[in-house]
Design a protein around this motif. Structure first.
Motif, PDB file in Angstrom:
ATOM      1  N   ASP B 134      15.984  32.476  49.895  1.00 51.49           N
ATOM      2  CA  ASP B 134      14.537  32.444  50.109  1.00 51.49           C
ATOM      3  C   ASP B 134      14.041  31.311  49.204  1.00 51.49           C
ATOM      4  OD1 ASP B 134      14.596  34.721  51.341  1.00 51.49           O
ATOM      5  OD2 ASP B 134      14.387  36.066  49.599  1.00 51.49           O
ATOM      6  N   ARG B 135      15.045  30.470  48.802  1.00 51.94           N
ATOM      7  CA  ARG B 135      14.491  29.171  47.982  1.00 51.94           C
ATOM      8  C   ARG B 135      13.855  29.668  46.792  1.00 51.94           C
ATOM      9  NH1 ARG B 135      14.266  27.252  53.248  1.00 51.94           N
ATOM     10  NH2 ARG B 135      15.598  25.605  53.780  1.00 51.94           N
ATOM     11  N   ASN B 136      14.471  30.720  46.242  1.00 53.31           N
ATOM     12  CA  ASN B 136      13.821  30.995  44.908  1.00 53.31           C
ATOM     13  C   ASN B 136      14.595  30.451  43.435  1.00 53.31           C
ATOM     14  OD1 ASN B 136      11.771  32.756  45.417  1.00 53.31           O
ATOM     15  ND2 ASN B 136      12.795  34.359  46.163  1.00 53.31           N
ATOM     16  N   THR B 137      14.116  30.343  42.525  1.00 52.29           N
ATOM     17  CA  THR B 137      14.855  29.581  41.753  1.00 52.29           C
ATOM     18  C   THR B 137      15.572  30.464  40.468  1.00 52.29           C
ATOM     19  OG1 THR B 137      12.961  29.172  40.452  1.00 52.29           O
ATOM     20  CG2 THR B 137      13.629  27.570  41.807  1.00 52.29           C
ATOM     21  N   GLN B 217      24.718  27.707  24.023  1.00 52.18           N
ATOM     22  CA  GLN B 217      25.198  26.560  24.545  1.00 52.18           C
ATOM     23  C   GLN B 217      25.602  26.770  26.301  1.00 52.18           C
ATOM     24  OE1 GLN B 217      27.690  24.155  22.295  1.00 52.18           O
ATOM     25  NE2 GLN B 217      26.968  22.138  23.468  1.00 52.18           N
ATOM     26  N   ALA B 218      26.562  27.578  26.283  1.00 50.98           N
ATOM     27  CA  ALA B 218      27.233  27.625  27.666  1.00 50.98           C
ATOM     28  C   ALA B 218      26.375  28.412  28.536  1.00 50.98           C
ATOM     29  CB  ALA B 218      28.487  28.602  27.221  1.00 50.98           C
ATOM     30  N   LEU B 219      25.532  29.398  28.097  1.00 54.36           N
ATOM     31  CA  LEU B 219      24.682  29.796  28.916  1.00 54.36           C
ATOM     32  C   LEU B 219      23.484  29.094  29.508  1.00 54.36           C
ATOM     33  CD1 LEU B 219      24.891  33.582  27.449  1.00 54.36           C
ATOM     34  CD2 LEU B 219      25.531  32.880  29.607  1.00 54.36           C
ATOM     35  N   SER B 220      23.025  28.171  28.693  1.00 54.84           N
ATOM     36  CA  SER B 220      22.007  27.533  28.741  1.00 54.84           C
ATOM     37  C   SER B 220      22.249  26.465  29.850  1.00 54.84           C
ATOM     38  CB  SER B 220      21.598  26.415  27.486  1.00 54.84           C
ATOM     39  OG  SER B 220      21.151  27.524  26.861  1.00 54.84           O
ATOM     40  N   SER B 221      23.408  26.031  29.939  1.00 56.44           N
ATOM     41  CA  SER B 221      23.970  25.100  30.741  1.00 56.44           C
ATOM     42  C   SER B 221      24.077  25.720  32.427  1.00 56.44           C
ATOM     43  CB  SER B 221      25.292  24.409  30.563  1.00 56.44           C
ATOM     44  OG  SER B 221      26.385  25.645  30.829  1.00 56.44           O
ATOM     45  N   ALA B 222      23.701  27.046  32.452  1.00 55.83           N
ATOM     46  CA  ALA B 222      23.777  27.588  33.830  1.00 55.83           C
ATOM     47  C   ALA B 222      22.646  27.009  34.669  1.00 55.83           C
ATOM     48  CB  ALA B 222      23.606  28.953  33.600  1.00 55.83           C
ATOM     49  N   ARG B 223      21.615  26.615  34.072  1.00 61.03           N
ATOM     50  CA  ARG B 223      20.595  26.039  35.048  1.00 61.03           C
ATOM     51  C   ARG B 223      20.705  24.639  35.393  1.00 61.03           C
ATOM     52  NH1 ARG B 223      16.795  30.333  35.197  1.00 61.03           N
ATOM     53  NH2 ARG B 223      17.106  31.671  33.354  1.00 61.03           N
ATOM     54  N   SER B 224      21.362  23.790  34.599  1.00 59.91           N
ATOM     55  CA  SER B 224      21.655  22.417  34.650  1.00 59.91           C
ATOM     56  C   SER B 224      22.724  21.929  35.583  1.00 59.91           C
ATOM     57  CB  SER B 224      21.445  21.731  33.328  1.00 59.91           C
ATOM     58  OG  SER B 224      22.436  22.327  32.405  1.00 59.91           O
TER      59      SER B 224
END
Lengths: 305, 275
Positions: B134-137, B217-224
């Motif tokens: 569905d191209r949801n973020t 730090q690890a979990l933040s990188s999930a989006r990048s």
């Protein structure tokens, strides 16, 4: 003669052209009608592989996001995913309705020579115990198509299809009313057969034999053995002194025999059950041989009638 | 970032877990205490984008507590985050309470019914697939127990997620090394867990699961991340963390301390309990 699964999937294919929320999963089981879906709607089809547990979990996730999901696989191996059907899918469905349709093929002993791993006489008794799980057993390809076309609202359903091509009982223009859960194929005098699935064509043969003897018997196609209108069916069965359940399930534990036994308890109706002995069948051989070994023969049934 | 606030939040959550199981007279305390920092990092740390006032907001991130038996930590975090009243925790399992011994969809903030282990990741994969289609973020986060990884369905889902490049799916494994009866490495070896996950096609990092800064730090990188792979965070934790006599002791998978042990637990958590 036609495969029920193909008629069902052809209807799904047609609906996919105007309903973008339909998604189809297959646990690595094929069908010609499925090939059309794969070819024309590749973004809404996944072969999840021989992984029934994950297939049901993924289907649950998709349905949670609003997809109308169809899951196709082999009847015997959906038992492997009984936990996921119950705990992932049905628990959620009771609170927030989902739209998931499990299409199984290989009902009963329709994989006749494949041996007991592929026979499935237990799925309907097991799944009929799951609250919220609607069970449908089409008796031919025409009915399978009608079920796919009509049952599109939210619901968690199990469509149990024969693994073999089955004779067409219903004409293409037959107007199916699925709301009562059964169809009266014939009305008779003293005796009535209640059956479902591919067994219906066998029962139609018995009907002809009895008619040749000048006797009309009742015949009910109970295509949804758990969700049917119990009051209505009981009022019909009360017209008979004898009811015969005929199913490709265990004689005493089969979903038909259990449901009808429960329905007529307290009435004067005499019940005869035709089904399989409660044991696994290792002997290879055609379906007719297995029927004969279980005592499911036209002669035996006619004698009871 | 590791700061005074997050340390205080974790202490508060541990006390709430303690109060919950003391009030209920039962509970999965060991696996709840091991997952405190993980859930605090996800919720209070702002990793999971969700608004407690709009629990069904369509574009929220999804979090599935696949190790549903450790519901006490989930309930404490959800209550502390504002999904429902903290006082509700003291009614867990009682007649009329909305909180049962495993999370279900009646509870605000709970996405899926869990308790039968091994199913959360597959459900999460379905959610992530739908979001991608569905191209949801929004992202899907799933917390697994390490003992849960014995379920074959977990690995079916691992294969599925990698094959379908579910970059929007994050799994955190609470690697506390203990299952119900034994150490995992004495039961059926899980290690090298990170290599197994990589072989299955996942990006993997291993962190100290009690260090909020490392987790964040690890979990933040999930989006990048740009690899297109699903992302696994192996959080090395201690079962029973925060109460010395429970730490690394299989006997505290489930149970409630009583008498002197309860006093000792209160003392180590630096409070007196609410009951």
């Amino acid at each position: 003669m036609k495969y029920m699964r193909d008629s069902f999937l052809e209807s799904v294919y047609q609906q996919m052209s105007y309903n973008g929320k339909i998604f189809v999963l297959s646990a690595d089981v094929g069908a010609p009608a499925l090939d059309k879906i794969r070819k024309d709607y590749p973004s809404r089809f996944i072969n999840t592989g021989i992984a029934e547990q994950n297939t049901i979990n993924v289907a649950t996730g998709l349905a949670m996001e609003g997809y109308q999901v169809y899951v196709y696989g082999i009847a015997a191996f959906f038992l492997r995913a009984a936990d996921q059907i119950r705990n992932s899918l049905l628990l959620y469905h009771q609170y927030s309705p989902l739209n998931i349709n499990i299409l199984s093929t290989g009902k009963g002993i329709s994989y006749e020579t494949a041996g007991p791993t592929h026979h499935c006489l237990e799925d309907l008794p097991v799944f009929s115990a799951f609250p919220g799980f609607e069970i449908y057993v089409p008796s031919d390809a025409t009915m399978a198509r009608a079920m796919a076309a009509q049952l599109i609202q939210n619901g968690v359903r199990y469509f149990c299809c024969d693994g073999k091509k089955v004779a067409l009982i219903y004409n293409d223009d037959f107007c199916f009313d699925l709301s009562d859960g059964y169809i009266t194929r014939n009305s008779g005098e003293k005796s009535c057969i209640v059956t479902m699935g591919g067994m219906l064509s066998f029962a139609e043969e018995i009907l002809k034999v009895m008619r040749s003897k000048g006797i009309e018997i009742g015949l009910i196609d109970l295509f949804t053995p758990t969700e049917f209108d119990k009051d209505k069916l009981l009022s019909i069965l009360n017209n008979y002194s004898k009811v015969i359940t005929l199913e490709e399930g265990y004689r005493e534990e089969g979903v038909l025999s259990v449901q009808i036994q429960k329905l007529i308890t307290g009435t004067c109706i005499k019940l005869h059950k035709f089904g399989f002995d409660r044991k696994y069948i290792f002997e290879p051989g055609p379906r007719e041989m297995h029927y004969k070994n279980a005592g499911i023969t036209i002669n035996n049934i006619v004698n009871v009638l | 970032m590791e700061n005074k606030n997050s340390t205080e939040t974790c202490s508060r959550i541990r006390r709430m877990i303690m109060d919950t199981i003391v009030a209920a007279g039962k509970g999965h305390i060991g696996g709840s205490l091991s997952a405190v920092e993980i859930l605090v990092a996800l919720y209070h740390g702002g990793i999971v984008h969700i608004d407690a006032k709009k629990p069904q907001y369509p574009l929220r991130d999804r979090f599935i507590m696949s190790k549903g038996h450790a519901c006490e930590v989930l309930y404490a975090v959800l209550a502390d985050y504002g999904f429902f009243s903290v006082a509700e925790l003291l009614h867990l399992g009682r007649d009329g309470s909305m909180l049962g011994g495993h999370p279900d969809r009646h509870i605000p903030g709970v996405e899926a019914d869990t308790g039968s282990l091994g199913n959360g990741l597959g459900i999460g994969a379905g959610l992530a697939f739908a979001a991608k289609l569905d191209r949801n973020t929004w992202r899907t986060f799933v917390l697994l127990g390490d003992g849960e990884c014995y379920e074959g369905s977990v690995w079916e889902a691992m294969m599925f997620a990698a094959h379908h490049s579910l970059y929007n799916l994050v799994v955190i494994i609470d690697r506390n090394q203990l299952c119900v009866l034994d150490r995992t490495e004495d039961c059926n070896r899980l290690d090298p867990l990170d290599d197994k996950l990589r072989a299955f096609g996942w990006d993997v990092v291993t962190v100290n699961g009690h260090n909020i800064a490392e987790l964040s730090q690890a979990l933040s990188s999930a989006r990048s991340r740009s690899s297109g792979k699903p992302f696994a965070v192996i959080a090395n934790t201690v079962k029973g963390k925060g109460i010395s006599f429970m730490e690394n002791d299989v006997r505290w998978h489930h149970g409630v301390p009583k008498g002197e042990l309860l006093e000792k637990a209160y003392c180590e958590l630096d409070y007196r309990g609410v009951l």
